[in-house]
Design a protein around this motif. Structure first.
Motif, PDB file in Angstrom:
ATOM      1  N   ARG A   1     -22.253 -58.745   8.709  1.00 30.44           N
ATOM      2  CA  ARG A   1     -23.019 -58.841   7.475  1.00 30.44           C
ATOM      3  C   ARG A   1     -22.647 -57.793   6.447  1.00 30.44           C
ATOM      4  NH1 ARG A   1     -27.505 -55.206   8.231  1.00 30.44           N
ATOM      5  NH2 ARG A   1     -27.741 -54.613  10.422  1.00 30.44           N
TER       6      ARG A   1
ATOM      7  N   SER B   1     -22.516 -54.770   4.177  1.00 34.04           N
ATOM      8  CA  SER B   1     -23.525 -53.806   3.726  1.00 34.04           C
ATOM      9  C   SER B   1     -24.902 -54.435   3.517  1.00 34.04           C
ATOM     10  CB  SER B   1     -23.063 -53.161   2.410  1.00 34.04           C
ATOM     11  OG  SER B   1     -22.911 -54.158   1.399  1.00 34.04           O
ATOM     12  N   ARG B   2     -24.997 -55.758   3.726  1.00 38.76           N
ATOM     13  CA  ARG B   2     -26.284 -56.408   3.527  1.00 38.76           C
ATOM     14  C   ARG B   2     -27.292 -55.989   4.584  1.00 38.76           C
ATOM     15  NH1 ARG B   2     -25.480 -62.769   2.998  1.00 38.76           N
ATOM     16  NH2 ARG B   2     -24.475 -62.365   5.006  1.00 38.76           N
ATOM     17  N   SER B   3     -28.574 -55.924   4.195  1.00 37.33           N
ATOM     18  CA  SER B   3     -29.639 -55.680   5.169  1.00 37.33           C
ATOM     19  C   SER B   3     -29.790 -56.891   6.059  1.00 37.33           C
ATOM     20  CB  SER B   3     -30.957 -55.385   4.451  1.00 37.33           C
ATOM     21  OG  SER B   3     -31.423 -56.556   3.790  1.00 37.33           O
ATOM     22  N   MET B   4     -30.418 -56.687   7.223  1.00 38.21           N
ATOM     23  CA  MET B   4     -30.655 -57.817   8.118  1.00 38.21           C
ATOM     24  C   MET B   4     -31.562 -58.853   7.451  1.00 38.21           C
ATOM     25  SD  MET B   4     -30.057 -59.450  10.841  1.00 38.21           S
ATOM     26  CE  MET B   4     -29.261 -58.346  12.014  1.00 38.21           C
ATOM     27  N   SER B   5     -32.536 -58.404   6.674  1.00 34.94           N
ATOM     28  CA  SER B   5     -33.429 -59.347   5.995  1.00 34.94           C
ATOM     29  C   SER B   5     -32.655 -60.244   5.043  1.00 34.94           C
ATOM     30  CB  SER B   5     -34.514 -58.589   5.222  1.00 34.94           C
ATOM     31  OG  SER B   5     -35.387 -57.909   6.097  1.00 34.94           O
ATOM     32  N   SER B   6     -31.753 -59.642   4.261  1.00 33.74           N
ATOM     33  CA  SER B   6     -30.929 -60.435   3.349  1.00 33.74           C
ATOM     34  C   SER B   6     -30.002 -61.360   4.118  1.00 33.74           C
ATOM     35  CB  SER B   6     -30.117 -59.513   2.436  1.00 33.74           C
ATOM     36  OG  SER B   6     -30.960 -58.743   1.619  1.00 33.74           O
ATOM     37  N   HIS B   7     -29.479 -60.869   5.230  1.00 34.24           N
ATOM     38  CA  HIS B   7     -28.578 -61.663   6.047  1.00 34.24           C
ATOM     39  C   HIS B   7     -29.287 -62.896   6.613  1.00 34.24           C
ATOM     40  CE1 HIS B   7     -25.122 -62.405   8.603  1.00 34.24           C
ATOM     41  NE2 HIS B   7     -25.900 -62.417   9.680  1.00 34.24           N
TER      42      HIS B   7
ATOM     43  N   HIS C   1     -41.017 -59.118  11.868  1.00 35.31           N
ATOM     44  CA  HIS C   1     -41.361 -57.693  11.881  1.00 35.31           C
ATOM     45  C   HIS C   1     -42.690 -57.447  12.599  1.00 35.31           C
ATOM     46  CE1 HIS C   1     -38.150 -56.032   9.390  1.00 35.31           C
ATOM     47  NE2 HIS C   1     -38.267 -57.082   8.582  1.00 35.31           N
TER      48      HIS C   1
END
Length: 416
Positions: A292, A294-300, A316
């Motif tokens: 992914r 540099s994307r956050s897991m949420s964005s991914h 969460h």
């Protein structure tokens, strides 16, 4: 005994819901004098409220599947349905001048989607057949072999050759179903199962952060399941809503009986969620573990699987930080997320109730109470339950018809 000889027989129907009204119709057609007593100012209060969002009258699925909806009581309910199944319900409504149609889900609705026109037509036909209605008459039991009723002016004692009790369960007490009949029958030796909520929501005990952010949020594309007796999960797709303290909605209601029973057995239950029901576990694993950058897991997750909003919040809320940070366990959680249920919501909030008069308290596979010859029971006060979708109403209609027929047969034998 002929219809003319039955005309001297007076039958009291206690309760003006669908089961009581259907019993009254059968009795009047059989020639009996019928008096309907109800504690409320008008009959059919719960029937009308249930039809506010669209009157789901029955379901069109094949009979074998239809009967299985009644779970542990399907054999007993089938005896009612043999005399009045879903097809018969539709034919009966058409006779009242109300057209019906089958929705995309297989549910059957009146053409106007409203309960009021159906109830008006039904009551008109009942009155034309001689049924008399007595409102604000609350049943208090028996006194000297007569029915004891409270009304605004005082108490009334009524003599009847037979009695149909159709007093409902204990949900929506403000509409008349308050379960107050339980001690009256128990003291007469009638075996009862405790009343319990059915088609109900559950308390979860969300964190303040999750509750404040997502209360009222719907989950529209989701599957849910609960553990069966063998530990397997039977999944079904549907929709439900997050509440301030838990979960409610059609998908939760469909699973409420086993979840409620599991809580009663072990003090808690797990509602399993599949947040990506349109993707198999392999696809979810591949997407979660895909690099992914540099994307956050949420964005991914939003980009690859469309998981955002309340679904992201549930991950969460229900997974530990360690589980969320581990792509393997996160992927597993998306397909099998545990929501810990604490308790069912109070019975008065439930759509319906389980429990009531046990079938082994009835005489010879009829609706008559073995301990009280000449007294018959119908509707939700008997120990059965069903999911929403027209199954509740169909069984109430069918049980009322069965009680009416059984009462007529008993009167005929008594007068022979």
């Amino acid at each position: 005994m002929t219809q003319s000889s039955l005309s001297s027989k007076r039958v009291a129907v206690i309760g003006g819901g669908p089961a009581g009204l259907m019993a009254a119709e059968v009795l009047a057609q059989g020639g009996a004098q019928v008096d309907v007593y109800d504690a409320m100012a008008s009959v059919g209060r719960k029937f009308l409220l249930a039809g506010k969002g669209g009157m789901n009258i029955t379901h069109s699925e094949p009979y074998p599947d239809f009967v299985r909806r009644y779970g542990a009581r399907q054999d007993e309910v089938a005896r009612w349905l043999e005399g009045f199944d879903a097809g018969a319900v539709r034919a009966w409504i058409h006779e009242l001048g109300i057209e019906t149609f089958v929705g995309t889900s297989g549910r059957v609705f009146p053409r106007e989607m409203k309960a009021a026109p159906l109830l008006r037509a039904w009551l008109h036909r009942l009155r034309e057949s001689g049924v008399r209605f007595h409102m604000r008459h609350r049943w208090l039991g028996w006194q000297d072999g007569r029915l004891r009723l409270a009304m605004p002016e005082g108490e009334l004692l009524v003599e009847a050759e037979a009695t149909i009790l159709a007093l409902g369960g204990a949900s929506w007490a403000r509409l008349g179903s308050d379960g107050a009949w339980q001690p009256l029958l128990a003291e007469r030796g009638v075996a009862l199962s405790p009343l319990a909520p059915a088609n109900c929501g559950f308390d979860v005990g969300w964190s303040e952060h999750f509750s404040s952010r997502y209360a009222g949020a719907p989950l529209l594309t989701v599957a849910a399941g609960c553990d069966d007796q063998d530990g397997a999960i039977a999944w079904r797709k549907g929709q439900f809503v997050i509440t301030g303290g838990g979960v409610e909605g059609s998908l939760v209601y469909a699973l409420s009986a086993p979840l409620r029973d599991q809580i009663a057995r072990i003090g808690g239950a797990t509602l399993w969620l599949d947040l990506a029901p349109d993707h198999d576990a392999g696809r979810v694993f591949d997407e979660v573990t895909r690099p992914r950058g540099s994307r956050s897991m949420s964005s991914h997750l939003q980009s690859r699987l469309g998981i955002k909003g309340v679904k992201a919040g549930l991950l969460h809320e229900c997974l530990s930080r360690e589980e969320y940070a581990d792509p393997v366990r996160l992927a597993a959680g998306i397909k099998r997320l545990p929501v810990k249920l604490l308790r069912a919501r109070p019975i008065d909030e439930a759509i319906s109730s389980a429990g009531g008069v046990r079938f082994d308290a009835l005489a010879d596979d009829t609706a008559m109470l073995a301990a009280l010859p000449g007294t018959f029971v119908a509707g939700e006060m008997v120990d059965w339950e069903a999911p929403t979708g027209g199954y509740l109403l169909t069984a109430c209609f069918a049980s009322g018809r069965a009680a009416g027929r059984d009462a007529l047969a008993w009167l005929e034998r008594a007068g022979a």
